[in-house]
Structures are given as structure tokens and as C-alpha cells.
Design a protein around this motif. Structure first.
Motif, PDB file in Angstrom:
ATOM      1  N   ALA A  98      47.354  45.952  32.938  1.00 54.83           N
ATOM      2  CA  ALA A  98      46.782  44.720  33.479  1.00 54.83           C
ATOM      3  C   ALA A  98      46.633  44.824  34.994  1.00 54.83           C
ATOM      4  O   ALA A  98      45.591  44.455  35.567  1.00 54.83           O
ATOM      5  CB  ALA A  98      47.655  43.529  33.104  1.00 54.83           C
ATOM      6  N   ALA A  99      47.662  45.334  35.657  1.00 54.56           N
ATOM      7  CA  ALA A  99      47.618  45.457  37.121  1.00 54.56           C
ATOM      8  C   ALA A  99      46.624  46.533  37.554  1.00 54.56           C
ATOM      9  O   ALA A  99      45.871  46.345  38.517  1.00 54.56           O
ATOM     10  CB  ALA A  99      49.017  45.775  37.646  1.00 54.56           C
ATOM     11  N   GLU A 107      42.958  45.301  37.166  1.00 57.00           N
ATOM     12  CA  GLU A 107      42.566  44.362  38.221  1.00 57.00           C
ATOM     13  C   GLU A 107      42.313  45.091  39.532  1.00 57.00           C
ATOM     14  O   GLU A 107      41.364  44.791  40.262  1.00 57.00           O
ATOM     15  CB  GLU A 107      43.643  43.289  38.399  1.00 57.00           C
ATOM     16  CG  GLU A 107      43.736  42.306  37.258  1.00 57.00           C
ATOM     17  CD  GLU A 107      42.426  41.571  37.009  1.00 57.00           C
ATOM     18  OE1 GLU A 107      41.692  41.268  37.976  1.00 57.00           O
ATOM     19  OE2 GLU A 107      42.119  41.307  35.824  1.00 57.00           O
ATOM     20  N   ALA A 150      39.049  47.011  39.304  1.00 56.04           N
ATOM     21  CA  ALA A 150      37.901  46.101  39.340  1.00 56.04           C
ATOM     22  C   ALA A 150      37.623  45.574  40.740  1.00 56.04           C
ATOM     23  O   ALA A 150      36.483  45.199  41.057  1.00 56.04           O
ATOM     24  CB  ALA A 150      38.132  44.938  38.377  1.00 56.04           C
ATOM     25  N   SER A 151      38.639  45.558  41.576  1.00 54.05           N
ATOM     26  CA  SER A 151      38.465  45.044  42.941  1.00 54.05           C
ATOM     27  C   SER A 151      37.948  46.102  43.910  1.00 54.05           C
ATOM     28  O   SER A 151      37.619  45.785  45.056  1.00 54.05           O
ATOM     29  CB  SER A 151      39.800  44.497  43.465  1.00 54.05           C
ATOM     30  OG  SER A 151      40.727  45.558  43.708  1.00 54.05           O
ATOM     31  N   ARG A 154      41.569  42.008  29.321  1.00 52.83           N
ATOM     32  CA  ARG A 154      41.228  41.426  30.623  1.00 52.83           C
ATOM     33  C   ARG A 154      40.115  40.408  30.423  1.00 52.83           C
ATOM     34  O   ARG A 154      39.082  40.694  29.830  1.00 52.83           O
ATOM     35  CB  ARG A 154      40.761  42.540  31.574  1.00 52.83           C
ATOM     36  CG  ARG A 154      40.373  42.067  32.956  1.00 52.83           C
ATOM     37  CD  ARG A 154      40.144  43.264  33.872  1.00 52.83           C
ATOM     38  NE  ARG A 154      39.673  42.822  35.163  1.00 52.83           N
ATOM     39  CZ  ARG A 154      38.385  42.773  35.520  1.00 52.83           C
ATOM     40  NH1 ARG A 154      37.451  43.177  34.668  1.00 52.83           N
ATOM     41  NH2 ARG A 154      38.038  42.337  36.706  1.00 52.83           N
ATOM     42  N   ASP A 157      36.197  40.951  29.807  1.00 53.64           N
ATOM     43  CA  ASP A 157      35.847  42.199  29.135  1.00 53.64           C
ATOM     44  C   ASP A 157      35.002  41.879  27.907  1.00 53.64           C
ATOM     45  O   ASP A 157      35.251  40.892  27.211  1.00 53.64           O
ATOM     46  CB  ASP A 157      37.120  42.944  28.707  1.00 53.64           C
ATOM     47  CG  ASP A 157      36.827  44.326  28.145  1.00 53.64           C
ATOM     48  OD1 ASP A 157      36.909  45.296  28.912  1.00 53.64           O
ATOM     49  OD2 ASP A 157      36.506  44.435  26.939  1.00 53.64           O
ATOM     50  N   TYR A 175      37.094  41.097  24.923  1.00 57.67           N
ATOM     51  CA  TYR A 175      38.263  40.234  25.127  1.00 57.67           C
ATOM     52  C   TYR A 175      38.451  39.222  24.000  1.00 57.67           C
ATOM     53  O   TYR A 175      39.556  39.075  23.448  1.00 57.67           O
ATOM     54  CB  TYR A 175      38.144  39.512  26.471  1.00 57.67           C
ATOM     55  CG  TYR A 175      39.255  38.518  26.727  1.00 57.67           C
ATOM     56  CD1 TYR A 175      40.513  38.954  27.119  1.00 57.67           C
ATOM     57  CD2 TYR A 175      39.040  37.144  26.578  1.00 57.67           C
ATOM     58  CE1 TYR A 175      41.537  38.046  27.351  1.00 57.67           C
ATOM     59  CE2 TYR A 175      40.061  36.241  26.813  1.00 57.67           C
ATOM     60  CZ  TYR A 175      41.308  36.690  27.205  1.00 57.67           C
ATOM     61  OH  TYR A 175      42.316  35.785  27.426  1.00 57.67           O
TER      62      TYR A 175
END
Length: 386
Positions: free
Chosen positions: A273-274, A277, A280-281, A293, A296, A299
Motif C-alpha cells: 500500500a505504501a 502510493e 504513483a506520486s 488501491r 485501480d 479495485y
């Protein structure tokens, strides 16, 4: 004496810690030891009389313990194999015959497609490849009519697309086909295809189930139905004849290792999860995929169909050089193939061939390191990509 309801559902950690347990007998080991024998004493009875072991190739005590443990997790009857591909090929080849039509995932594990192209077609089997995101529509149109076997891999490897197992199962049942689901990425505690209508579930237990990057293993579990028991008998006969069960040490090591799957998967999912993210940034990364996520493409379906997330993330960097730069700039993101282990790894899939992915496509397998350490390490490496 415990007053807890013995019929109440157990948590994943409890199920895994006690999977395969024998009834408690004072003086016996808490965990079973591997039995390495090849031949067994026959005495004056016919081979196999009363269920006694005679020779280790068709069956042995250590395999039975592991298979009972995994079968209980899958909700089916389990057979173990020397590798994941031994399990997949056995499940397919024990069912199909020359002239049959088989539907395989066009974007699943590349070796499954090689099995279809190089072996099934050679044997006169008609092989059709359908992408994971299209198989539900194909099923809904009735295009599975006449198929003998349909295989799904969901989430797909390496692109992590998800398809509706229950919907495809309904269509395959109507068509009289056998539905096989490769559950490697999800694991038995992340998804239960047999409860969604699949006839057979297969997995490469080399990955997350055993999770320590030190054993090759696979398994097949069949539904606990009349048709499922027939499939189990046929696949067991195939394993006996072709001689591809695992060794007892591998089966014992797998049973020992799977006890911690609940703990490992929880940390791997938190790390994924981390990592997702953070990727994606970054302006240096695109097309980040992790089915859990928000946003997605998979999802909504993953949240409905799957029981819990895992640690596999995919993304695209600019090119092969960018992937190499990323790996060189990190401490904990190790270049290695496979996934599901305790170490975090990066695999540039295009280097192997077989997958229709860009040169910079990578599969991240998040391990069990501390999340903060992974984030700091990856963040620093991403900054070097501009």
C-alpha cells in the motif's frame, strides 16, 4: 475445559498455525517431522493393504500432512507437486484429450502459455488465449461452449488484472467445462476460488504460501463434490504415473513455512500500500497497479471477491535503464524474479521475454521489512530518476 464454540469460524492465523495438525497424543512431537523413506515394510500383506504405505512416489506421510493443511485452507482435496508448473500441467493434462478445446489466460504466467503453445497444441489440443479482463465477456456471450477446460489467473501475473470467478464459473458449468483457477498471487487466505464455483485451484507454492525463497513446490486442490473427487482421482493417477510429487523435505519445509503466512501477508500488504502510493506520486513512474488501491481498475472487483490484499505491485518506468538506475540506488529493493518472499524484490519482466509488457515494466514484490525503511529507501531512489 474450553467453552468456545468449536463450530465458530477461525481466524487466518489460527487456521495456519494448526493446519494439518494430528490429534494431540502425549509424548509425540508438537510438529510432525519429515519421513524420508522411499520403500516401506510390506510384511505379508499385499502392497497398500489397509492404507499402509508401500512406496513414497504415489504417496507418503509427509505429503499427506502438507496436503491436509493446504486442502483445509482451499476448502478442497489437495495434491502436492514438485513445482507450480508441475501442478498446473498435471491439472490440465489429466483432463484434456486430443481434439479438446482449452482456454488459457493470454496475460497470465508465461509458462502456462508455453504449455499451451508448445505441448497442448503438439498433442492436438486446440488452445485459445483470452485476456483476463475479457474472459467474463467471452463467458457471458456463451463463447465457452465446446471448451473442455478454462483456466483463469486472477489477479493475473504480472499485470494484476482481476476477473469475476463466480461469473465465469457459472458459464463454464453451463458449457460442461472444467474451471481451473491459478490462485498463486492471491494465496489460499486471500481468495477461495473453490467456494466461488471453480472445479480446481492450482498454485505455485514457491511464492507466498511458503514465502522464504528456498523451496520449489506447487499444489492442486479439487472441489469436494462428486465431479471434484473424480478429478482428484485422475490427477492423483497422473502424478503417480509421471512421478512428479515433491520430496518429503520440501513438503515438510512448506508446511513449516506456511504457518506464518498470515503475519507475512499482513506486512507485505501494508508495504505494498505504501509503495504503490509512493510510486504513483513520482513523475518518473506511470501505470501503477495494486488491486486494493482506490482507483485501480480492479479495485471494485478485488474488494468484493478477494478476502485480503497481498504484496505484489506493478508499475512502468521509462525504460530498462531507468529500472537499472532504480535498483542501483536502493538498498532493500533487490533484483530478483519470483515473488511473495520475505525480501522486497524488483523484477523487470521484459528481460525474460514472453510477457507483452514495455521495457520499463516492473513487478515489485514487497517483503516484510519495516514500511518506513522501504518508503525512505524507495523515495530516495526515485529522486535519482528525475
Amino acid at each position: 475445559m474450553s467453552t468456545a464454540d468449536p463450530t465458530a469460524p477461525l481466524g487466518d492465523g489460527t487456521r495456519l498455525a494448526h493446519a494439518g495438525d494430528e490429534p494431540v497424543v502425549p509424548g509425540t512431537p508438537l510438529r510432525p517431522s519429515p519421513v524420508f523413506a522411499a520403500p516401506y515394510h510390506l510384511g505379508d500383506q499385499p502392497p497398500g493393504a489397509g492404507g499402509a504405505d508401500a512406496y513414497a512416489r504415489p504417496d507418503n506421510p509427509t505429503l499427506r500432512v502438507f496436503e491436509r493443511a493446504v486442502g483445509d485452507l482451499d476448502g478442497g482435496d489437495c495434491l502436492s507437486f514438485a513445482t507450480g508448473m508441475a501442478a498446473i500441467s498435471s491439472a490440465v493434462l489429466a483432463v484434456v484429450r486430443p481434439g479438446d478445446r482449452v482456454v488459457l489466460p493470454a496475460d497470465g504466467y508465461y509458462a502456462s502459455r508455453v504449455l499451451g503453445r508448445d505441448e497442448l497444441e503438439r498433442l492436438g489440443v486446440q488452445v485459445e488465449l483470452v485476456p483476463t479482463l475479457e474472459i467474463e465477456a467471452v463467458a457471458a456471450r456463451g463463447d465457452l461452449a465446446g471448451a473442455r477446460l478454462v483456466m483463469l489467473e486472477t489477479p493475473s501475473n504480472p499485470q494484476l488484472d482481476v476477473c469475476d470467478i463466480a461469473a465465469v464459473a457459472e458459464a463454464t458449468r453451463a458449457a460442461g467445462a472444467v474451471l481451473v483457477v491459478d490462485n498463486t498471487t492471491a494465496t489460499p487466505i486471500g481468495q477461495r476460488p473453490l467456494s466461488l464455483g471453480a472445479d480446481v485451484v492450482v498454485a505455485a507454492d514457491t511464492k507466498a504460501l511458503t514465502g522464504h525463497s528456498d523451496v520449489l513446490l506447487g499444489h492442486v486442490s479439487t472441489a469436494r463434490t462428486e465431479a471434484g473427487r473424480d478429478l482428484h482421482t485422475r490427477i492423483a493417477a497422473w502424478r503417480k504415473t509421471t512421478g512428479n510429487p515433491p520430496g518429503p523435505f520440501e513438503a515438510w519445509l512448506a508446511h513449516r513455512s506456511m504457518s506464518t503466512l498470515d503475519l507475512r501477508l499482513a506486512r507485505q500488504a501494508a508495504n505494498a500500500a505504501a509503495v504503490a502510493e509512493l510510486l504513483a506520486s513520482s513523475p518518473a513512474v506511470r501505470n501503477v497497479r495494486w488491486p486494493w488501491r482506490a482507483g485501480d481498475p480492479s479495485y471494485a472487483l478485488a474488494s468484493k471477491q478477494m478476502l485480503r490484499p497481498n504484496g505484489v505491485v506493478s508499475a512502468e518506468l521509462a525504460d530498462a535503464d531507468a529500472v537499472l538506475q532504480l535498483i542501483r540506488s536502493t538498498r532493500f529493493f533487490l533484483a530478483a524474479t519470483s515473488f511473495g518472499g520475505v525480501h522486497t524484490t524488483v523484477d523487470r519482466r521484459a528481460q525474460w521475454g514472453g510477457d507483452a509488457v514495455p521495457a520499463g515494466f516492473v513487478r515489485f514484490s514487497c517483503g516484510i521489512e519495516d514500511t518506513a525503511d522501504l518508503v525512505a529507501d524507495l523515495g530516495s531512489a526515485l529522486e535519482t530518476l528525475g
